[in-house]
Design a protein around this motif. Structure first.
Motif, short mmCIF file in Angstrom:
data_model
loop_
_atom_site.label_atom_id
_atom_site.label_comp_id
_atom_site.label_asym_id
_atom_site.label_seq_id
_atom_site.Cartn_x
_atom_site.Cartn_y
_atom_site.Cartn_z
N VAL A 45 0.83 -1.21 0.00
CA VAL A 45 0.00 0.00 0.00
C VAL A 45 0.86 1.25 0.00
N ALA A 46 1.96 1.25 0.74
CA ALA A 46 2.84 2.42 0.78
C ALA A 46 3.44 2.70 -0.59
N ALA A 47 3.86 1.65 -1.29
CA ALA A 47 4.41 1.84 -2.63
C ALA A 47 3.35 2.36 -3.60
N LEU A 48 2.16 1.79 -3.55
CA LEU A 48 1.08 2.27 -4.42
C LEU A 48 0.69 3.70 -4.08
N LEU A 52 0.63 6.72 -6.78
CA LEU A 52 -0.58 7.50 -7.04
C LEU A 52 -0.37 8.98 -6.72
N ALA A 53 0.35 9.26 -5.64
CA ALA A 53 0.60 10.65 -5.29
C ALA A 53 1.39 11.36 -6.38
N GLN A 54 2.36 10.67 -6.96
CA GLN A 54 3.14 11.26 -8.04
C GLN A 54 2.34 11.32 -9.33
N GLY A 100 7.84 4.01 -4.65
CA GLY A 100 6.59 4.14 -5.39
C GLY A 100 6.52 5.45 -6.16
N VAL A 101 6.97 6.55 -5.54
CA VAL A 101 7.03 7.83 -6.25
C VAL A 101 7.98 7.73 -7.44
#
Length: 262
Positions: A45-48, A52-54, A100-101
């Motif tokens: 979830v942290a990677a996703l 998504l934030a980026q 993730g970013v």
């Protein structure tokens, strides 16, 4: 707000990296009251979330997400009942968010970072054993000196030829000296791990792909210091020369397959 075109690749890389790191952490999470707060799902979830934030390109969203993950990691550490006071899991969770970013910007680099982080976490026991048992105080001192020479002294040396020194450029000369010192250190580590015979042969062969000349010079200095080992060190120098020929054949085969087969 829609995600940019090609975002599926970044999301897939972020999910894969999160799952890879999360699997390693899940195996060490433990059970019962002493278990860690973050596991497989948390890292995925942290990677996703980072991806998504980026990808959504909302001003300040990446920073807000980073602050949220950092706060959650700090809270998990504060409430942890684990007998291990380390910060590895919490730092890895924050790093996974950044991966993730990164996946939305350079997927290949993010995949490499994810695999590297997972490998670093998985090698915990071996790294601890290397630092506390295999690495002596003198070797640690020599390694720190070598790192200081590479990161501080070498960049300060002038790269242009100096007329007063007959046109010698100090930076390439310093790089050669540093390479010889690094090969000597690698040889000592190989001796420690593989034993006297296999360590010298394996170290000489592998170092030959970097610089056979520097390897032979390093082994020659050791032969002068330890005359009873001359035959073994000479075999290591021969293996270094063989590695140079193997490298030349491989390069030739890649550049010209017909010539390589001939």
């Amino acid at each position: 707000m829609a995600l940019p075109e090609g975002a599926a690749v970044g999301l897939a890389v972020a999910l894969g990296a999160g799952l890879l790191i999360g699997i390693e952490r899940e195996r060490r999470k433990g059970r019962g009251d002493d278990r860690e707060a973050a596991g497989l799902r948390s890292f995925a979830v942290a990677a996703l979330a980072g991806a998504l934030a980026q990808g959504l390109a909302v001003p300040g969203l990446v920073v807000a997400g980073a602050l949220l993950v950092a706060a959650l990691a700090a809270m998990a550490y504060w409430k942890s009942r684990s007998r291990d006071p380390g910060l590895t899991t919490e730092l890895a969770l924050f790093a996974t968010y950044l991966i993730g970013v990164q996946a939305m910007l350079w997927p290949a680099l993010a995949a490499a970072c994810g695999a590297g982080l997972a490998a670093l976490l998985a090698l915990r026991e071996r790294l601890h054993r290397f630092a506390t048992e295999l690495l002596s105080e003198q070797e640690l001192h020599d390694g720190l000196l070598l790192a200081a020479l590479a990161l501080i002294v070498l960049p300060l040396l002038p790269a242009a030829p100096i007329a007063a020194l007959g046109g010698i450029a100090l930076r390439p000369l310093g790089a050669l000296v540093l390479l010889i010192m690094a090969l000597q250190a690698a040889g000592q580590v190989a001796l420690r791990w593989l034993g006297p015979k296999a360590g010298v042969l394996a170290g000489g062969f592998v170092s030959g792909f970097v610089s056979s000349t520097a390897t032979i010079a390093s082994l020659g200095s050791r032969a002068r210091a330890h005359p009873p080992q001359r035959a073994l060190l000479a075999a290591g120098a021969t293996a270094s020369g063989a590695a140079t020929w193997v490298q030349a054949l491989l390069v030739g085969a890649v550049l010209s397959p017909a010539a390589g087969l001939a």
